[in-house]
Design a protein around this motif. Structure first.
Motif, PDB file in Angstrom:
ATOM      1  N   GLY A 174     -21.388 -20.853  73.056  1.00 60.49           N
ATOM      2  CA  GLY A 174     -21.491 -22.137  72.342  1.00 60.49           C
ATOM      3  C   GLY A 174     -20.180 -22.090  71.570  1.00 60.49           C
ATOM      4  O   GLY A 174     -19.345 -21.328  71.164  1.00 60.49           O
ATOM      5  N   ALA A 175     -19.742 -23.355  71.221  1.00 61.56           N
ATOM      6  CA  ALA A 175     -18.501 -23.589  70.343  1.00 61.56           C
ATOM      7  C   ALA A 175     -18.831 -24.615  69.203  1.00 61.56           C
ATOM      8  O   ALA A 175     -19.392 -25.548  69.774  1.00 61.56           O
ATOM      9  N   THR A 176     -18.234 -24.683  68.017  1.00 66.10           N
ATOM     10  CA  THR A 176     -18.055 -25.849  67.246  1.00 66.10           C
ATOM     11  C   THR A 176     -16.886 -26.630  67.833  1.00 66.10           C
ATOM     12  O   THR A 176     -15.870 -26.284  68.345  1.00 66.10           O
ATOM     13  N   ALA A 177     -17.064 -28.041  67.278  1.00 63.35           N
ATOM     14  CA  ALA A 177     -15.959 -28.847  67.776  1.00 63.35           C
ATOM     15  C   ALA A 177     -16.093 -30.239  66.790  1.00 63.35           C
ATOM     16  O   ALA A 177     -17.199 -30.152  66.079  1.00 63.35           O
ATOM     17  N   THR A 178     -15.163 -30.905  66.847  1.00 58.60           N
ATOM     18  CA  THR A 178     -15.280 -32.118  66.025  1.00 58.60           C
ATOM     19  C   THR A 178     -15.002 -33.467  66.678  1.00 58.60           C
ATOM     20  O   THR A 178     -14.266 -33.247  67.905  1.00 58.60           O
ATOM     21  N   ASP A 179     -15.400 -34.452  66.278  1.00 61.00           N
ATOM     22  CA  ASP A 179     -15.387 -36.030  67.168  1.00 61.00           C
ATOM     23  C   ASP A 179     -14.799 -36.801  66.109  1.00 61.00           C
ATOM     24  O   ASP A 179     -15.864 -37.178  65.299  1.00 61.00           O
ATOM     25  N   THR A 180     -13.723 -37.430  66.369  1.00 61.45           N
ATOM     26  CA  THR A 180     -13.053 -38.673  65.554  1.00 61.45           C
ATOM     27  C   THR A 180     -12.924 -39.928  66.402  1.00 61.45           C
ATOM     28  O   THR A 180     -13.224 -40.781  65.909  1.00 61.45           O
ATOM     29  N   GLY A 181     -13.110 -39.808  67.646  1.00 63.50           N
ATOM     30  CA  GLY A 181     -12.974 -41.008  68.384  1.00 63.50           C
ATOM     31  C   GLY A 181     -13.412 -40.516  69.910  1.00 63.50           C
ATOM     32  O   GLY A 181     -13.240 -41.310  70.812  1.00 63.50           O
ATOM     33  N   GLY A 182     -14.034 -39.347  70.112  1.00 63.65           N
ATOM     34  CA  GLY A 182     -14.594 -38.771  71.336  1.00 63.65           C
ATOM     35  C   GLY A 182     -14.012 -37.406  71.532  1.00 63.65           C
ATOM     36  O   GLY A 182     -14.420 -37.059  72.679  1.00 63.65           O
ATOM     37  N   SER A 183     -13.806 -36.702  70.595  1.00 64.54           N
ATOM     38  CA  SER A 183     -13.135 -35.375  70.873  1.00 64.54           C
ATOM     39  C   SER A 183     -14.180 -34.322  71.150  1.00 64.54           C
ATOM     40  O   SER A 183     -13.833 -33.313  71.350  1.00 64.54           O
ATOM     41  N   ILE A 184     -15.305 -34.523  71.096  1.00 70.66           N
ATOM     42  CA  ILE A 184     -16.407 -33.750  71.555  1.00 70.66           C
ATOM     43  C   ILE A 184     -16.882 -34.127  72.916  1.00 70.66           C
ATOM     44  O   ILE A 184     -17.139 -33.368  73.856  1.00 70.66           O
ATOM     45  N   ARG A 185     -17.254 -35.452  73.117  1.00 71.23           N
ATOM     46  CA  ARG A 185     -17.891 -35.871  74.168  1.00 71.23           C
ATOM     47  C   ARG A 185     -16.782 -36.078  75.575  1.00 71.23           C
ATOM     48  O   ARG A 185     -17.241 -35.714  76.738  1.00 71.23           O
ATOM     49  N   CYS A 203     -23.441 -33.611  59.445  1.00 74.67           N
ATOM     50  CA  CYS A 203     -22.995 -32.234  59.247  1.00 74.67           C
ATOM     51  C   CYS A 203     -22.038 -32.433  58.124  1.00 74.67           C
ATOM     52  O   CYS A 203     -21.300 -33.557  58.093  1.00 74.67           O
ATOM     53  N   SER A 204     -21.675 -31.401  57.161  1.00 75.71           N
ATOM     54  CA  SER A 204     -20.890 -31.455  56.112  1.00 75.71           C
ATOM     55  C   SER A 204     -19.411 -31.423  56.853  1.00 75.71           C
ATOM     56  O   SER A 204     -19.184 -30.453  57.734  1.00 75.71           O
ATOM     57  N   ARG A 205     -18.472 -32.175  56.155  1.00 72.74           N
ATOM     58  CA  ARG A 205     -17.036 -32.038  56.552  1.00 72.74           C
ATOM     59  C   ARG A 205     -16.193 -31.314  55.668  1.00 72.74           C
ATOM     60  O   ARG A 205     -15.253 -31.227  55.851  1.00 72.74           O
ATOM     61  N   ASP A 216     -14.332 -38.808  61.121  1.00 71.26           N
ATOM     62  CA  ASP A 216     -14.815 -37.188  61.401  1.00 71.26           C
ATOM     63  C   ASP A 216     -16.306 -36.702  61.569  1.00 71.26           C
ATOM     64  O   ASP A 216     -16.805 -37.044  60.578  1.00 71.26           O
ATOM     65  N   GLN A 217     -16.473 -36.108  62.580  1.00 73.54           N
ATOM     66  CA  GLN A 217     -18.075 -35.519  62.553  1.00 73.54           C
ATOM     67  C   GLN A 217     -17.927 -34.229  63.508  1.00 73.54           C
ATOM     68  O   GLN A 217     -17.490 -34.089  64.442  1.00 73.54           O
ATOM     69  N   ALA A 218     -18.606 -33.202  62.718  1.00 72.25           N
ATOM     70  CA  ALA A 218     -18.709 -31.856  63.707  1.00 72.25           C
ATOM     71  C   ALA A 218     -19.950 -31.801  64.453  1.00 72.25           C
ATOM     72  O   ALA A 218     -20.747 -32.596  64.129  1.00 72.25           O
ATOM     73  N   GLY A 219     -19.672 -31.238  65.598  1.00 70.59           N
ATOM     74  CA  GLY A 219     -21.127 -31.066  66.362  1.00 70.59           C
ATOM     75  C   GLY A 219     -20.541 -29.789  67.379  1.00 70.59           C
ATOM     76  O   GLY A 219     -19.795 -29.246  67.551  1.00 70.59           O
ATOM     77  N   PRO A 220     -21.644 -29.588  68.353  1.00 69.45           N
ATOM     78  CA  PRO A 220     -21.629 -28.268  69.180  1.00 69.45           C
ATOM     79  C   PRO A 220     -20.949 -28.798  70.600  1.00 69.45           C
ATOM     80  O   PRO A 220     -21.344 -29.790  70.855  1.00 69.45           O
ATOM     81  N   ILE A 221     -20.359 -27.789  71.229  1.00 68.21           N
ATOM     82  CA  ILE A 221     -20.198 -28.108  72.764  1.00 68.21           C
ATOM     83  C   ILE A 221     -20.940 -26.742  73.416  1.00 68.21           C
ATOM     84  O   ILE A 221     -20.706 -25.644  72.991  1.00 68.21           O
ATOM     85  N   THR A 222     -21.822 -27.033  74.329  1.00 64.11           N
ATOM     86  CA  THR A 222     -22.535 -25.866  74.805  1.00 64.11           C
ATOM     87  C   THR A 222     -22.656 -26.136  76.405  1.00 64.11           C
ATOM     88  O   THR A 222     -22.442 -27.031  76.927  1.00 64.11           O
ATOM     89  N   ARG A 223     -23.572 -25.282  76.990  1.00 64.33           N
ATOM     90  CA  ARG A 223     -23.635 -25.206  78.357  1.00 64.33           C
ATOM     91  C   ARG A 223     -24.688 -26.213  78.807  1.00 64.33           C
ATOM     92  O   ARG A 223     -24.635 -26.354  80.168  1.00 64.33           O
ATOM     93  N   ASP A 224     -25.755 -26.156  77.964  1.00 64.02           N
ATOM     94  CA  ASP A 224     -26.906 -27.171  78.357  1.00 64.02           C
ATOM     95  C   ASP A 224     -27.332 -27.946  77.090  1.00 64.02           C
ATOM     96  O   ASP A 224     -26.919 -27.572  75.938  1.00 64.02           O
TER      97      ASP A 224
END
Length: 493
Positions: A174-185, A203-205, A216-224
């Motif tokens: 799995g990986a950490t990621a961040t999303d400011t306007g769609g950068s995770i999704r 999540c803390s910035r 900005d907000q942190a979140g995960p990218i995973t396989r399921d």
């Protein structure tokens, strides 16, 4: 026996606790995969072999003593935006050359406290500015997916392209990621992975290189979906060092999976049917509606009237915040320094050499909209529009809607160095058309793989929830995942 790198986080966790496999074995399997394939994908900008093995060894000791944490021994990739103590942290920018922080970001510290293992730092768009992972100082990341019968390299989306590609190509669990306007999704949708942007403040910035602080907000990218729930539980926390983080308990998101969606109201916004949207995206959306309906959810048509102003307002607010956040990179204390005849000359030469084209473009836009005479006309107006966008969502949720279903992206992944995109930045910005409203309103949103297009490339659906109701999103997206199945790229590397 399954290749260890193909285990989900949940499967690996269970096998580690059952002592079927060791953390060292699992970590070595991933390091081997990275060493074999990273040259192809360019997903990692730094691989921390020694640190990973050291952390895995400590995990094995804790597991043997029955003291394993929630992510004990799970090997993760970390986006190059998160400060990792003593390890390369450059936001994929030349201006931060050689920077190795003496502190750890709160999100990564939370993951290590739960026993996770760091494999290395993942490539990204420079300072998280981009939708294709082509603006990185380290060069573009390649998507593990290819169109049927084609060997054309595709983008993995951005800015968290390294995170999405590494997860999709089995180069991390799995990986950490961040999303400011769609950068995770958006990258999750382009690579057949799951990505959740939690509610702003979940999540803390702190210790994450800032792009636009109010978005900005942190979140995960995973396989399921289950893995995303497991990772978010560890990443989320209140933090005294980040006053925008929210002090409320972090639920056990995993328990939401498998719960019924019977009676849940799912809103379908008419404004997301944009001109020129491919028929495949519309068909996928209809499929998602049918799956949720079959599972007992009630589908209602809704209106979010200010959606059409979201993208232009976002491209005023985000660059304005970026221009003030990036003012600190001056070549004085850390990173790149290009000598000049005086301090002003040194600032100018350092920034000219250190920042890439897209970052310069956004700093200039941001500085312009904040300048005297334009501040009221642009920045203040954009903030008013933002309030209206937020109110649209509040009205819909107030009317009893539990979640909103939309496409995640307007198309599947496109080619690296796509001439149309390169010639027209606005065309590139339109990739975020379905995702930016969520950041403007501070809401949680999840992208979940829902099917393949005619060329065999993954497409995702997005669910948007009420503030701090991530469990609802996990519940509903799990239904979509169960109906759609899971998707893996065919191995060509």
């Amino acid at each position: 026996m399954t290749d260890l790198t193909h285990l989900t986080i949940a499967e690996a966790r269970d096998r580690l606790h059952a002592k079927d496999i060791s953390a060292i074995e699992l970590t070595d399997a991933y390091l081997g995969a990275i060493d074999a394939a990273n040259e192809t994908f360019n997903a990692y900008v730094a691989v921390t072999h020694d640190k990973a093995r050291e952390m895995a060894k400590a995990s094995d000791e804790r597991l043997a003593a029955g003291k394993g944490g929630a992510l004990e021994g799970i090997p993760l990739g970390i986006k190059d935006l998160f400060a990792t103590e003593g390890v390369h942290t450059q936001a994929a920018s030349h201006v931060l050359d050689g920077f190795k922080p003496r502190y750890e970001s709160t999100v990564t510290a939370n993951l290590w406290a739960d026993g996770a293992v760091m494999l290395g730092k993942l490539n990204m768009d420079e300072f998280a500015m981009g939708s294709s992972n082509e603006t990185s100082y380290y060069g573009p990341v390649k998507n593990p997916w290819r169109a049927k019968g084609s060997n054309v390299d595709l983008v993995p989306g951005g800015s968290s392209g390294g995170s999405a590609a590494a997860v999709s190509a089995f180069l991390c669990a799995g990986a950490t990621a961040t999303d400011t306007g769609g950068s995770i999704r958006q990258p999750a949708a382009f690579t057949g992975t799951v990505g959740i942007k939690p509610t702003y403040g979940r999540c803390s910035r702190w210790g994450t290189v800032a792009f636009a602080s109010s978005l900005d907000q942190a979140g995960p990218i995973t396989r399921d979906v289950r893995d995303a729930a497991i990772m978010l539980k560890s990443m989320a926390s209140v933090d005294a060092k980040d006053t925008t983080s929210v002090d409320r308990p972090v639920p056990d998101y995993e328990t939401a999976l498998g719960q019924s969606v019977k009676g849940m109201k799912i809103g379908i916004p008419k404004e997301y049917r944009v001109d020129g949207m491919p028929e495949e995206i519309e068909a996928l959306w209809q499929k998602g509606i049918a799956w949720l309906k079959d599972a007992g959810a009630e589908i209602v048509d809704i209106s979010l009237p200010h959606t059409k102003y979201a993208l232009p307002a976002y491209y005023i607010v985000a660059p304005a915040e970026a221009s003030s956040n990036l003012a600190r990179y001056d070549g004085v204390r850390y990173g790149l320094r290009v000598p000049g005849k005086d301090i002003i000359d040194m600032y100018e030469k350092t920034r000219a050499a250190g920042f890439g084209r897209e970052v310069k473009r956004r700093i200039m836009i941001g500085t312009y909209v904040l300048s005297a005479g334009y501040y009221d006309a642009y920045y203040v107006q954009a903030q008013k529009v933002r309030t209206l966008i937020k109110k649209d969502f509040e009205d819909v949720f107030h009317a009893g809607v539990d979640a909103i279903l939309t496409p995640a992206t307007p198309s599947a992944a496109f080619g690296i160095a796509d001439q149309d995109m390169a010639a027209d930045p606005v065309k590139m910005y339109l990739n975020d058309i379905f995702t930016v409203t969520v950041n403007m309103a501070g809401l949680p949103g999840i992208a979940v793989p829902a099917g393949l297009d005619g060329k065999g490339l993954p497409l995702g659906l997005q669910l948007i929830g009420r503030p701090f109701e991530e469990e609802t999103l996990f519940r509903a997206s799990h239904v979509i995942e169960q109906a759609a199945g899971r998707f893996e790229p065919e191995k060509w590397w």
